[in-house]
Design a protein around this motif. Structure first.
Motif, PDB file in Angstrom:
ATOM      1  N   VAL A  77      -1.474 -54.892 -41.907  1.00  0.00           N
ATOM      2  CA  VAL A  77      -0.081 -55.041 -41.493  1.00  0.00           C
ATOM      3  C   VAL A  77       0.048 -54.637 -40.038  1.00  0.00           C
ATOM      4  O   VAL A  77      -0.840 -53.992 -39.454  1.00  0.00           O
ATOM      5  CB  VAL A  77       0.861 -54.175 -42.370  1.00  0.00           C
ATOM      6  CG1 VAL A  77       0.883 -54.693 -43.797  1.00  0.00           C
ATOM      7  CG2 VAL A  77       0.450 -52.709 -42.334  1.00  0.00           C
ATOM      8  N   ASN A 108       1.038 -52.785 -36.720  1.00  0.00           N
ATOM      9  CA  ASN A 108       1.195 -51.375 -36.339  1.00  0.00           C
ATOM     10  C   ASN A 108       2.306 -51.298 -35.293  1.00  0.00           C
ATOM     11  O   ASN A 108       2.121 -51.741 -34.157  1.00  0.00           O
ATOM     12  CB  ASN A 108      -0.124 -50.834 -35.776  1.00  0.00           C
ATOM     13  CG  ASN A 108      -0.078 -49.343 -35.497  1.00  0.00           C
ATOM     14  OD1 ASN A 108       0.996 -48.739 -35.438  1.00  0.00           O
ATOM     15  ND2 ASN A 108      -1.236 -48.740 -35.330  1.00  0.00           N
ATOM     16  N   ARG A 128      -2.862 -51.830 -39.052  1.00  0.00           N
ATOM     17  CA  ARG A 128      -3.098 -50.807 -40.068  1.00  0.00           C
ATOM     18  C   ARG A 128      -3.607 -51.462 -41.348  1.00  0.00           C
ATOM     19  O   ARG A 128      -3.195 -52.567 -41.717  1.00  0.00           O
ATOM     20  CB  ARG A 128      -1.818 -50.024 -40.358  1.00  0.00           C
ATOM     21  CG  ARG A 128      -1.281 -49.258 -39.163  1.00  0.00           C
ATOM     22  CD  ARG A 128       0.019 -48.570 -39.503  1.00  0.00           C
ATOM     23  NE  ARG A 128      -0.146 -47.622 -40.606  1.00  0.00           N
ATOM     24  CZ  ARG A 128       0.855 -47.005 -41.226  1.00  0.00           C
ATOM     25  NH1 ARG A 128       2.111 -47.283 -40.858  1.00  0.00           N
ATOM     26  NH2 ARG A 128       0.627 -46.150 -42.191  1.00  0.00           N
ATOM     27  N   LEU A 135      -4.037 -51.321 -45.478  1.00  0.00           N
ATOM     28  CA  LEU A 135      -3.451 -50.784 -46.704  1.00  0.00           C
ATOM     29  C   LEU A 135      -4.356 -51.140 -47.870  1.00  0.00           C
ATOM     30  O   LEU A 135      -4.877 -52.261 -47.951  1.00  0.00           O
ATOM     31  CB  LEU A 135      -2.059 -51.367 -46.945  1.00  0.00           C
ATOM     32  CG  LEU A 135      -1.002 -51.157 -45.861  1.00  0.00           C
ATOM     33  CD1 LEU A 135       0.289 -51.848 -46.269  1.00  0.00           C
ATOM     34  CD2 LEU A 135      -0.761 -49.668 -45.622  1.00  0.00           C
ATOM     35  N   LYS A 156       1.267 -44.877 -47.930  1.00  0.00           N
ATOM     36  CA  LYS A 156       1.100 -45.658 -46.707  1.00  0.00           C
ATOM     37  C   LYS A 156       2.054 -46.844 -46.677  1.00  0.00           C
ATOM     38  O   LYS A 156       2.543 -47.231 -45.609  1.00  0.00           O
ATOM     39  CB  LYS A 156      -0.352 -46.133 -46.582  1.00  0.00           C
ATOM     40  CG  LYS A 156      -1.352 -45.015 -46.331  1.00  0.00           C
ATOM     41  CD  LYS A 156      -2.714 -45.534 -45.977  1.00  0.00           C
ATOM     42  CE  LYS A 156      -2.750 -46.126 -44.578  1.00  0.00           C
ATOM     43  NZ  LYS A 156      -4.123 -46.494 -44.154  1.00  0.00           N
ATOM     44  N   ASP A 180       5.452 -45.454 -45.694  1.00  0.00           N
ATOM     45  CA  ASP A 180       5.491 -45.210 -44.242  1.00  0.00           C
ATOM     46  C   ASP A 180       5.664 -46.515 -43.481  1.00  0.00           C
ATOM     47  O   ASP A 180       6.410 -46.588 -42.496  1.00  0.00           O
ATOM     48  CB  ASP A 180       4.212 -44.513 -43.795  1.00  0.00           C
ATOM     49  CG  ASP A 180       4.095 -43.095 -44.346  1.00  0.00           C
ATOM     50  OD1 ASP A 180       5.130 -42.549 -44.766  1.00  0.00           O
ATOM     51  OD2 ASP A 180       2.977 -42.561 -44.347  1.00  0.00           O
ATOM     52  N   TYR A 181       4.960 -47.554 -43.946  1.00  0.00           N
ATOM     53  CA  TYR A 181       5.066 -48.846 -43.278  1.00  0.00           C
ATOM     54  C   TYR A 181       6.481 -49.410 -43.405  1.00  0.00           C
ATOM     55  O   TYR A 181       7.044 -49.938 -42.431  1.00  0.00           O
ATOM     56  CB  TYR A 181       4.051 -49.820 -43.875  1.00  0.00           C
ATOM     57  CG  TYR A 181       4.270 -51.248 -43.433  1.00  0.00           C
ATOM     58  CD1 TYR A 181       3.972 -51.659 -42.134  1.00  0.00           C
ATOM     59  CD2 TYR A 181       4.804 -52.183 -44.310  1.00  0.00           C
ATOM     60  CE1 TYR A 181       4.191 -52.966 -41.723  1.00  0.00           C
ATOM     61  CE2 TYR A 181       5.026 -53.497 -43.913  1.00  0.00           C
ATOM     62  CZ  TYR A 181       4.718 -53.883 -42.625  1.00  0.00           C
ATOM     63  OH  TYR A 181       4.941 -55.170 -42.216  1.00  0.00           O
ATOM     64  N   TYR A 204       6.098 -59.051 -39.360  1.00  0.00           N
ATOM     65  CA  TYR A 204       6.478 -58.415 -40.620  1.00  0.00           C
ATOM     66  C   TYR A 204       5.713 -58.980 -41.825  1.00  0.00           C
ATOM     67  O   TYR A 204       5.999 -58.623 -42.965  1.00  0.00           O
ATOM     68  CB  TYR A 204       7.980 -58.562 -40.848  1.00  0.00           C
ATOM     69  CG  TYR A 204       8.824 -58.004 -39.723  1.00  0.00           C
ATOM     70  CD1 TYR A 204       8.619 -56.703 -39.277  1.00  0.00           C
ATOM     71  CD2 TYR A 204       9.791 -58.774 -39.099  1.00  0.00           C
ATOM     72  CE1 TYR A 204       9.376 -56.185 -38.249  1.00  0.00           C
ATOM     73  CE2 TYR A 204      10.556 -58.266 -38.060  1.00  0.00           C
ATOM     74  CZ  TYR A 204      10.340 -56.965 -37.633  1.00  0.00           C
ATOM     75  OH  TYR A 204      11.079 -56.454 -36.605  1.00  0.00           O
TER      76      TYR A 204
END
Length: 841
Positions: A128, A130, A138, A140, A299, A302-303, A347
Motif C-alpha cells: 500500500v 506510504n 508499506r 501488509l 498495521k 494504522d494505514y 489509495y
C-alpha cells in the motif's frame, strides 16, 4: 566408416561406485574350470535375470493396490527430507543430489505436497501507499483470503469517497456557513482596502489594482490621477519628490497589507476546516466497515488512519464527481498525471501474493529462475515519454509465492543467472525478501525507483542437482555450506528382492494410473522388472530411473492402441523397446554395415599371432552399443620396451596409459626371474581414430603381447574384455552386456559357427542382461560366454595352450605358453647382448 561423434574406443564406461561391492573372482558362485583346465561356457540361465510371470502377484496392473502416498525406496533422501522439514529457519535448506532421469523434481513434489497440506496456509501479502514517504511502499500481511477482501473493500470505499465527498460539500448548511465566512472575509477585506484608499488619498495618491492582483499607487496632481506617460513628462525634481512620498506611503501601508494577507490565510484555513468538518463524517462512515472488518490488524488500522488523514488533506481532489470530470479529447492526453483518477490510485491495495486458494503451505517449482522470476520485479510504464513506477507495478517472484512453504530450484538453472543466485543467498542470509532493482548493484547510472518494505522470509529451498555441482558449491562458495546444511542423496537402484520388486511394480502402477495408460498384463509387468535390471546392468538390482521406464510404458501403451489391443502384453512391450532402439541406432547400423563390407576389418574366424578381438562401448546421445576392434602387437629385438602407440599418438587417456604400465609390471614380475627383459614392441588398436580411454582392454592387450612373444596364434572367433592387474587377475569392467551384444551382432551377420564367443571377467557375470536372441544362440550352442578369473584362463581359451606355472627350478613346463614366452624373452636378451645393446622395458 562414419566419423564418430564421440570416442568409438571408449573401452570402459563403468562408474567406480557400481563395482565397489562385487563378489571376489574366487567366489564359488561361478564354476570356472573343467578338469582339463578350460573355463566353462555360461549356461543360458546365467545370461540374464528373468522374472517368471507367475511370480507377479497381479493378473494385470489394474489389481496393483493404489496407496495414497507412494514413497520410492530412497531411505537416505527420505530421512534427510524428514529432518529438513522439521527444522525451522533459513539455514537448513536441502540439496537433493542424484543422477538425471531419477525423477528428482517429481520425487520432491511427491514428498512435499502431503507435508505442505498439513501446514498452515501462509498470509496474503499486499503493498500500500506510504503517506509519509511515497518512495517506500508499506507491506501488509493478512490471513489468507483477507488480502483480496481488503483490496476489493478499499476500492469500493474510494469509489464512495469520490462520489459522496462532493455531495457533502454541496449541502445547504455547508453552503450557508461558507457564504457567511466569505461575507465576513469580504467585509473585513473591504474595510482594510477602504482604510488603505483613504490613507493614499490623504497623501495625494490613488490606490488601484493591477490585473495580476497587485496593488498600485498613482500620484494625483491638481486633483487628477496621472498615468505613467503623464508621470514621465514631469520634470525630474517633481518625479523624485513623488517617488519619495510613494515610498513613505508604501512603508506606512505594509502593516495593512500584512493584515490583508492574514485575513486571506484565515479565510482559507477556516474554509478548509469547514470542508473537513463536513467531509470527515462521510469519510469516517465510509471507512467504518473496513475498520470493523480489520480491527485485529494493527498495521491495517494504522494505514486506514493515515488514509483518512490524507483524504481530508486533499479534499480539493474530490471536489468534482467522477461523472462530472471532463474527458480528454482523442489524441489529447491529460496534461497532468495527478488528476483525480490518477491521484486516487494511491489509495489502492496492491495484492502481491494471494493465498486464498491454497490448502496448506505452497510448493513452488520455478523452472526458469531468472533474477526477476525468482526475486520479483518493479515494472515501469511510460508517461509522456518518461518512465515511472509505483507500488502497483510490483510483481512477485517465486520467493514471495513460496514464502512459508517450499521452493524447488534446479541448481544448474539458477547458477546460470549469477544475479539470481546472489539474490537468493542474500535473501536467505538476511531472512528478508527484498524487491530491488538489479541496476542498484551495478556501475550503471541509477534511475529513480522505489524501495518497497521487505517481507520477512520463512521458506525452505530445495536445490536439485548433480554431485559435481554440489562439490563445486561446497568448496567454492562458503555461503552454500552455511545455508544448505542438509544433503539428500538419491540412489539409482535397489536390490532385486521380492519386497523391492513389489515396490517397483507399485511405482509402475502409479505411472499407469497417473498417465492414463492401458493396463499391463502379468507378462508385461514381469518384462518391466527385467527392463529395470537391464538399465542398471545387474541381475541383482532394479533401476530407479522411473522416468526412463515411464517413457517405455507410454510408448508401449500407444503401440497397443495402434494395434487395437485393450491391454499391453509382453509382445507389445518388446516391440516398443525394439522401436526405441531402431529410432536411435542409425550410427550403430552404419558401423555394422562397415563391418559387413570389411571396411572395418575385424575377423570372427581363423587365428593370428599377436592379434586379438577387443571390445568397446560408445554412445551417440543416450544410445549405448558395443563394437569389436582388433588389437595388435609386434615384438622384436630392441631396447625401446613396450610402446603404447595410442599414447604416442595422443589418443590414449590416462587410465589406458596406467593399464599399459600394469602390463609392463606383470611381465617384469613373471619373466624377469633370471634375466633382464630386453625387447622392442608396440601395442595399438587397429583402425582407431578417436581417443581410447579405460582399462577394460588391458586383458586383451596382454593376451596379444604374450601371443606375439610366444608366437602362438589367438583364436579370432573369440573376443575378450576385462582389466588385468599386476598379478594377472581379470577385474570387472563396465558395459559388458553391450560389448557382448556388439560382437554377437557382427558374428550373426557373418553367420554363427558355434565357435564364436566372448571372454568376460568372472566378476561381471551378475552384470549380464543380454537380449533374448543372444540367450537363444547360447542355448542352441551357436555362441558362448566364458567367465575368466585370471589371464591364464583367458590364454588357454584364446590359444588352446596351457599357460603353465613356474616350477621349483624356476622354469615353466615344456609345451606351455609361458615357457615359449620365457624362451623368446631369453633369446631377445641374448640377441641384444650380442649386438651390444643396452636394455630397458
Amino acid at each position: 566408416m562414419p566419423a564418430p561423434l564421440y570416442p568409438v574406443a571408449s573401452v570402459d564406461n563403468r562408474p567406480a561406485s557400481i563395482y565397489t561391492h562385487l563378489p571376489p573372482a574366487s567366489t564359488p558362485e561361478y564354476p570356472l574350470k573343467l578338469t582339463m583346465g578350460k573355463p566353462l561356457s555360461l549356461a543360458p540361465e546365467r545370461l540374464r535375470a528373468g522374472l517368471q510371470p507367475e511370480a507377479v502377484p497381479y493378473a494385470d496392473s489394474r489389481q496393483i493396490p493404489r496407496r495414497e502416498r507412494f514413497e520410492p525406496p530412497q531411505p537416505r533422501a527420505l530421512r534427510a527430507l524428514n529432518l529438513a522439514v522439521n527444522i525451522p529457519g533459513n539455514e537448513y535448506n536441502v540439496y537433493l543430489s542424484g543422477e538425471e532421469s531419477l525423477g528428482r523434481t517429481y520425487f520432491l513434489r511427491h514428498f512435499l505436497e502431503p507435508v505442505a497440506a498439513k501446514a498452515d496456509v501462509p498470509p496474503d501479502v499486499l503493498y500500500v501507499y506510504n503517506f509519509d514517504d511515497e518512495d517506500r511502499p508499506r507491506a501488509l500481511q493478512l490471513p489468507p483470503g483477507q488480502g483480496r477482501t481488503l483490496k476489493a473493500e478499499l476500492a469500493k470505499a474510494v469509489a464512495l469517497l469520490r462520489e459522496r465527498i462532493p455531495g457533502s460539500l454541496e449541502q445547504d448548511a455547508f453552503v450557508q456557513r461558507r457564504e457567511a465566512l466569505l461575507k465576513t472575509y469580504q467585509s473585513t477585506k473591504d474595510d482594510l482596502y477602504t482604510r488603505m484608499e483613504d490613507e493614499a488619498e490623504s497623501k495625494g495618491f490613488t490606490l488601484g489594482m493591477e490585473t495580476e492582483g497587485q496593488l498600485s499607487l498613482s500620484p494625483r496632481v491638481k486633483g487628477k490621477t496621472l498615468s505613467l506617460e503623464e508621470f514621465e513628462k514631469l520634470d525630474s525634481e517633481t518625479q523624485r519628490t513623488l517617488r519619495g512620498k510613494r515610498d513613505e506611503l508604501l512603508a506606512a501601508m505594509n502593516g495593512m497589507l500584512r493584515q490583508v494577507q492574514a485575513v486571506e490565510r484565515g479565510f482559507t484555513e477556516q474554509e478548509r476546516s469547514i470542508e473537513r468538518e463536513f467531509a470527515s463524517s462521510e469519510v469516517r462512515e465510509i471507512l467504518a466497515p473496513l475498520r470493523e472488518s480489520f480491527a485485529s490488524q494493527g498495521k491495517v488500522m494504522d494505514y486506514l488512519a493515515a488514509l483518512e488523514k490524507d483524504v481530508l488533506a486533499n479534499l480539493e481532489r474530490f471536489a468534482t464527481r467522477p461523472e462530472q470530470q471532463p474527458q480528454p479529447q482523442p489524441q489529447q492526453p491529460q496534461a497532468e498525471p495527478a488528476q483525480a483518477e490518477d491521484f486516487c490510485g494511491r489509495y489502492e491495495a496492491h495484492l502481491l501474493v494471494d493465498n486464498s486458494g491454497l490448502k496448506g503451505a505452497p510448493v513452488i517449482v520455478e523452472d526458469h529462475p531468472t533474477y526477476f522470476n525468482l526475486l520479483g520485479s518493479m515494472e515501469r510504464e511510460s508517461e509522456l515519454g518518461a518512465l515511472y513506477t509505483d507500488f502497483t507495478l510490483i510483481k512477485p517472484g517465486a520467493l514471495h509465492r513460496a514464502n512459508h512453504g517450499y521452493l524447488i530450484l534446479k541448481a544448474d538453472d539458477v547458477l546460470n543467472s549469477p544475479s539470481a543466485w546472489e539474490g537468493l543467498l542474500r535473501a536467505l542470509r538476511s531472512g528478508l525478501a527484498r524487491l530491488e532493482d538489479p541496476s542498484e548493484h551495478s556501475e550503471q547510472v541509477r534511475t529513480r525507483t522505489i524501495e518497497p518494505e521487505p517481507i520477512p522470509l520463512q521458506v525452505k529451498i530445495l536445490l536439485v542437482g548433480t554431485d559435481e555441482i554440489y562439490e563445486h558449491l561446497l568448496y567454492h562458495d562458503s555461503r552454500f555450506r552455511k545455508l544448505f546444511k542438509i544433503k539428500a542423496h538419491l540412489q539409482s537402484h535397489v536390490a532385486r528382492s521380492e519386497g523391492d520388486i513389489l515396490g517397483f511394480l507399485q511405482g509402475c502402477g502409479t505411472i499407469i494410473a497417473d498417465a492414463g495408460l492401458l493396463p499391463f498384463d502379468r507378462e508385461a509387468l514381469a518384462g518391466l522388472v527385467d527392463h529395470a535390471s537391464r538399465i542398471v546392468e545387474d541381475q541383482t538390482k532394479l533401476s530407479l530411473h522411473y522416468p526412463l521406464i515411464r517413457e517405455l510404458m507410454i510408448e508401449a501403451s500407444a503401440m497397443a492402441k495402434l494395434q487395437g489391443k485393450d491391454m499391453v502384453d509382453a509382445a507389445v512391450l518388446h516391440e516398443a523397446q525394439a522401436a526405441r532402439d531402431f529410432r536411435a541406432n542409425l550410427y550403430e547400423e552404419e558401423f555394422m554395415a562397415d563391418y559387413d563390407r570389411e571396411i572395418i576389418k575385424v575377423a570372427t574366424s581363423g587365428s593370428a599371432v599377436g592379434r586379438v578381438n577387443g571390445l568397446s562401448v560408445t554412445y551417440f546421445g543416450e544410445y549405448e552399443f558395443g563394437l569389436p576392434h582388433h588389437i595388435a602387437c609386434t615384438v622384436g629385438v630392441g631396447r625401446e620396451g613396450i610402446v603404447d602407440l595410442e599414447r604416442e599418438a595422443e589418443l590414449g587417456g590416462p587410465i589406458h596409459t596406467k593399464a599399459m604400465m600394469i602390463l609392463k609390471s606383470y611381465l617384469l614380475g613373471l619373466f624377469a626371474y633370471d634375466k633382464p627383459l630386453i625387447l622392442s614392441g608396440s601395442l595399438y588398436f587397429e583402425q582407431s581414430y578417436a581417443e581410447v580411454e579405460g582399462d577394460s582392454a588391458s586383458g586383451a592387450e596382454l593376451a596379444a603381447l604374450l601371443s606375439a612373444l610366444a608366437e602362438a596364434p589367438i583364436e579370432l572367433s573369440l573376443a575378450f574384455t576385462g582389466a588385468v592387474n599386476q598379478s594377472g587377475a581379470i577385474m570387472a569392467v563396465g558395459g559388458v552386456t553391450r560389448k557382448i551384444e556388439g560382437f554377437f551382432e557382427v558374428c550373426r551377420r557373418r553367420g554363427l559357427t558355434g565357435r564364436q564367443g566372448v571372454l568376460i571377467p568372472a566378476d561381471n557375470v551378475r552384470n549380464l542382461m543380454l537380449k533374448p536372441e543372444v540367450v537363444r544362440a547360447v542355448a542352441d550352442g551357436k555362441f558362448s560366454i566364458y567367465p575368466v578369473a585370471c589371464i591364464e584362463d583367458a590364454l588357454e581359451l584364446l590359444t588352446g595352450i596351457p599357460a603353465g606355472k613356474r616350477g621349483p627350478d624356476g622354469t615353466f613346463p615344456e609345451g606351455t605358453l609361458y615357457r615359449r614366452v620365457d624362451d623368446r624373452l631369453g633369446a631377445l636378451a641374448r640377441a641384444a647382448a650380442q649386438f651390444g645393446q643396452s636394455w630397458r622395458i
